[in-house]
Design a protein around this motif. Sequence first.
Motif, mmCIF file in Angstrom:
data_model
loop_
_atom_site.group_PDB
_atom_site.id
_atom_site.type_symbol
_atom_site.label_atom_id
_atom_site.label_comp_id
_atom_site.label_asym_id
_atom_site.label_seq_id
_atom_site.Cartn_x
_atom_site.Cartn_y
_atom_site.Cartn_z
ATOM 1 N N GLU A 226 1.084 -19.092 -1.537
ATOM 2 C CA GLU A 226 0.724 -18.129 -0.494
ATOM 3 C C GLU A 226 -0.014 -16.937 -1.086
ATOM 4 O OE1 GLU A 226 2.693 -16.048 3.427
ATOM 5 O OE2 GLU A 226 3.941 -16.236 1.646
ATOM 6 N N SER B 70 1.803 -18.343 9.247
ATOM 7 C CA SER B 70 2.343 -19.545 9.877
ATOM 8 C C SER B 70 1.756 -20.810 9.272
ATOM 9 C CB SER B 70 2.084 -19.508 11.382
ATOM 10 O OG SER B 70 0.703 -19.403 11.660
ATOM 11 N N TYR C 109 1.023 -21.225 6.147
ATOM 12 C CA TYR C 109 1.796 -21.416 4.918
ATOM 13 C C TYR C 109 3.098 -22.149 5.242
ATOM 14 C CZ TYR C 109 4.874 -20.111 1.001
ATOM 15 O OH TYR C 109 5.767 -20.134 -0.051
ATOM 16 N N ASP C 110 3.751 -21.746 6.320
ATOM 17 C CA ASP C 110 4.996 -22.399 6.729
ATOM 18 C C ASP C 110 4.763 -23.853 7.107
ATOM 19 O OD1 ASP C 110 6.409 -20.057 6.329
ATOM 20 O OD2 ASP C 110 6.161 -19.390 8.412
ATOM 21 N N ARG D 84 4.289 -25.922 3.931
ATOM 22 C CA ARG D 84 5.572 -26.119 3.228
ATOM 23 C C ARG D 84 6.358 -27.242 3.894
ATOM 24 N NH1 ARG D 84 9.233 -21.102 2.075
ATOM 25 N NH2 ARG D 84 8.939 -20.798 4.317
ATOM 26 N N TYR D 85 6.304 -27.273 5.219
ATOM 27 C CA TYR D 85 6.980 -28.351 5.953
ATOM 28 C C TYR D 85 6.340 -29.698 5.618
ATOM 29 C CZ TYR D 85 8.466 -31.327 9.817
ATOM 30 O OH TYR D 85 8.966 -32.376 10.559
#
Length: 289
Positions: free
Chosen positions: A74, A49, A51-52, A55-56
């Motif tokens: 990642e 999460s 990593y997500d 990215r955002y």
Amino acid sequence: MWKTARSVAWIAGTLLASVVLTIGIHYLSSGLRVHSSAKSSISIVSEGSDYDIWRYIAKSNAAKKAGLKITVKEITDGVQMNKATSQGTVDANAFQSWTYLGAYNKQNPKGKLTAVGTTYLEPMGIYSKKYSNVKDIPEGATIALANDAADESRGLLLLQEAKLIKLKKNFSALSGVSDIVSNPKQFKFKTIDDHTGPRILNQIDAVLISNTIALEGGLHVLTDSIYHEKVDQSTKNNVNVIATSAKNKNSKSIKKLVKLYHQKDIQKYIKQKYYGTKIEVQKPISYLN
């Protein structure tokens, strides 16, 4: 006549020099503006999460305004993420708690990393499909703990807080089950890969699971665990941090990255996306010492 011509030539020369100087200043100032607005490139590695989230952040307007071009990579292994950061393959990482970083640095004295900013605290939870209260876990039950030093010790501290076991006084981030001094219900302890925690809930009496892994497994620590960490001084060692190599700790881009994480729009997204389980902590690193 000659004097007049010379005067005209002098005036013309002066005007030309003035125009050239004006153009030169304009060119230089334009160049400075372009340079000052150029984006700084920075790379960060994370997993799951987190990593997500990064990215955002990398695609956000806040990152553009901060002048940061962020590359997010990642790796699903904490040791490898720290090694990549130490070796300069990436500039920073964001996945680990203060305790985990301390444990890593003790085990890797030649590749130590430096925490440059706090991010959040995710409460670790005790989960069970068989029991709804920690008091109901029976004698001789098997409890699973993550097989890395930091999360194992963190889990044991949580079990102590739940009054299920008692640990020795000098229990540390590198301590393990051998440092249990009282185990009245004679629990058995099994170490597992943290990622398997949600999948073995039906096979074991209780499992200690970090929130990142719990979320990936469809679990909400505040509603699905039978006991979880409280956000207070006793859990400050479990606050997650952004880490970098010692040579990069004063980098302007790194400092911008830390500040960017705490932008209001970014925090609003994180809160909504992860149901309030990633509790923002915006403190100086000295708070963790």
